[in-house]
Design a protein around this motif. Structure first.
Motif, mmCIF file in Angstrom:
data_model
loop_
_atom_site.group_PDB
_atom_site.id
_atom_site.type_symbol
_atom_site.label_atom_id
_atom_site.label_comp_id
_atom_site.label_asym_id
_atom_site.label_seq_id
_atom_site.Cartn_x
_atom_site.Cartn_y
_atom_site.Cartn_z
ATOM 1 N N SER A 47 -6.485 -17.532 4.833
ATOM 2 C CA SER A 47 -5.254 -17.079 4.726
ATOM 3 C C SER A 47 -4.383 -17.769 3.708
ATOM 4 O O SER A 47 -3.891 -17.106 2.655
ATOM 5 C CB SER A 47 -4.424 -17.563 6.104
ATOM 6 O OG SER A 47 -3.207 -17.224 6.086
ATOM 7 N N SER A 48 -4.541 -19.184 3.459
ATOM 8 C CA SER A 48 -3.966 -19.700 2.258
ATOM 9 C C SER A 48 -4.387 -19.242 1.169
ATOM 10 O O SER A 48 -3.782 -19.084 0.054
ATOM 11 C CB SER A 48 -3.913 -21.304 2.547
ATOM 12 O OG SER A 48 -5.336 -21.731 2.597
ATOM 13 N N TRP A 49 -5.727 -19.129 0.995
ATOM 14 C CA TRP A 49 -6.161 -18.651 -0.307
ATOM 15 C C TRP A 49 -5.748 -17.400 -0.837
ATOM 16 O O TRP A 49 -5.643 -17.068 -1.756
ATOM 17 C CB TRP A 49 -7.971 -18.820 -0.236
ATOM 18 C CG TRP A 49 -8.636 -18.683 -1.378
ATOM 19 C CD1 TRP A 49 -9.096 -19.742 -2.547
ATOM 20 C CD2 TRP A 49 -9.114 -17.580 -2.031
ATOM 21 N NE1 TRP A 49 -9.873 -18.818 -3.344
ATOM 22 C CE2 TRP A 49 -9.664 -17.741 -3.174
ATOM 23 C CE3 TRP A 49 -9.022 -16.115 -1.544
ATOM 24 C CZ2 TRP A 49 -10.392 -16.807 -4.161
ATOM 25 C CZ3 TRP A 49 -9.398 -15.201 -2.324
ATOM 26 C CH2 TRP A 49 -10.198 -15.404 -3.628
ATOM 27 N N MET A 50 -5.621 -16.396 0.347
ATOM 28 C CA MET A 50 -5.512 -14.989 0.112
ATOM 29 C C MET A 50 -3.915 -14.963 -0.307
ATOM 30 O O MET A 50 -3.478 -13.904 -1.028
ATOM 31 C CB MET A 50 -5.587 -14.159 1.269
ATOM 32 C CG MET A 50 -7.100 -14.195 1.715
ATOM 33 S SD MET A 50 -8.004 -12.936 0.457
ATOM 34 C CE MET A 50 -6.988 -11.462 0.623
ATOM 35 N N GLU A 51 -2.936 -15.912 -0.405
ATOM 36 C CA GLU A 51 -1.668 -15.814 -0.831
ATOM 37 C C GLU A 51 -1.574 -15.639 -2.388
ATOM 38 O O GLU A 51 -0.806 -15.037 -2.603
ATOM 39 C CB GLU A 51 -0.945 -17.022 -0.346
ATOM 40 C CG GLU A 51 -0.712 -17.368 1.207
ATOM 41 C CD GLU A 51 0.023 -18.331 1.465
ATOM 42 O OE1 GLU A 51 0.315 -19.352 0.716
ATOM 43 O OE2 GLU A 51 0.198 -18.771 2.785
ATOM 44 N N GLY A 52 -2.642 -15.926 -3.117
ATOM 45 C CA GLY A 52 -2.461 -15.888 -4.381
ATOM 46 C C GLY A 52 -3.262 -14.756 -5.032
ATOM 47 O O GLY A 52 -3.286 -14.587 -6.237
ATOM 48 N N THR A 53 -3.539 -13.795 -4.164
ATOM 49 C CA THR A 53 -4.405 -12.542 -4.605
ATOM 50 C C THR A 53 -3.303 -11.272 -4.977
ATOM 51 O O THR A 53 -2.133 -11.444 -4.555
ATOM 52 C CB THR A 53 -5.367 -12.226 -3.455
ATOM 53 O OG1 THR A 53 -4.820 -11.841 -2.495
ATOM 54 C CG2 THR A 53 -6.365 -13.433 -3.397
ATOM 55 N N TYR A 54 -3.823 -10.203 -5.728
ATOM 56 C CA TYR A 54 -2.834 -9.410 -6.262
ATOM 57 C C TYR A 54 -3.392 -8.073 -5.163
ATOM 58 O O TYR A 54 -2.366 -7.248 -5.011
ATOM 59 C CB TYR A 54 -3.045 -9.156 -7.494
ATOM 60 C CG TYR A 54 -2.561 -10.291 -8.433
ATOM 61 C CD1 TYR A 54 -1.509 -10.528 -8.427
ATOM 62 C CD2 TYR A 54 -3.567 -10.872 -8.935
ATOM 63 C CE1 TYR A 54 -0.761 -11.586 -9.223
ATOM 64 C CE2 TYR A 54 -3.406 -12.101 -9.807
ATOM 65 C CZ TYR A 54 -1.899 -12.456 -9.846
ATOM 66 O OH TYR A 54 -1.582 -13.338 -10.644
ATOM 67 N N TYR A 111 -11.681 -12.354 7.309
ATOM 68 C CA TYR A 111 -10.189 -12.168 6.991
ATOM 69 C C TYR A 111 -9.823 -10.723 6.721
ATOM 70 O O TYR A 111 -8.989 -10.442 6.965
ATOM 71 C CB TYR A 111 -9.483 -13.120 6.054
ATOM 72 C CG TYR A 111 -7.928 -13.100 5.817
ATOM 73 C CD1 TYR A 111 -7.182 -13.890 6.473
ATOM 74 C CD2 TYR A 111 -7.648 -12.217 4.816
ATOM 75 C CE1 TYR A 111 -5.958 -13.668 6.225
ATOM 76 C CE2 TYR A 111 -6.259 -12.210 4.477
ATOM 77 C CZ TYR A 111 -5.212 -12.842 5.247
ATOM 78 O OH TYR A 111 -4.151 -12.752 5.025
ATOM 79 N N CYS A 112 -10.610 -10.414 5.590
ATOM 80 C CA CYS A 112 -10.435 -9.019 5.134
ATOM 81 C C CYS A 112 -10.647 -7.902 6.144
ATOM 82 O O CYS A 112 -9.835 -6.885 6.189
ATOM 83 C CB CYS A 112 -11.290 -8.684 4.028
ATOM 84 S SG CYS A 112 -10.595 -9.618 2.372
#
Length: 118
Positions: A47-54, A111-112
């Motif tokens: 979840s935290s890693w995905m915060e910086g994705t586009y 997660y996805c």
């Protein structure tokens, strides 16, 4: 005395380093220390890693069952996707292409899949 010039990285070398760092971070799994700097930080989760994705593109079969996803993590100069279906970080920059394998210790695929089901 002559000054020694350090050779600058080519675009291809920068792309390879970027993809390798992303693959290492995903493969390291949840952690509280930055694997590149050794500095303390909050635990990295999917979840935290995905915060910086586009963006996310989903792979689905003809029955619309989830198979995997491509996660856009960089664009505009180098373009970098994390592909949970193939388990490769895929980088593109000009004519350069880099494929860097990873082990999904963050469970980005799970997660996805959960996000796809929403």
């Amino acid at each position: 005395m002559s000054a020694v010039k350090k050779k600058s990285e080519t675009c291809g070398e920068q792309l390879r380093r970027m993809c390798k760092n992303i693959a290492e971070e995903i493969s390291a799994g949840p952690q509280q220390v930055n694997i590149h700097t050794g500095e303390d930080r909050e635990e990295v989760t999917a979840s935290s890693w995905m915060e910086g994705t586009y963006d996310i593109r989903y792979y689905v079969d003809s029955s619309k069952r989830y198979l995997g996803a491509e996660i856009l993590v960089a664009g505009g100069g180098p373009t970098v996707w994390v592909n949970t279906y193939t388990k490769y970080v895929e980088g593109y920059w000009g004519g350069d292409k880099v494929l860097e394998p990873f082990i999904d210790e963050l469970d980005l695929d799970g997660y996805c899949e959960e996000m796809y089901g929403c």
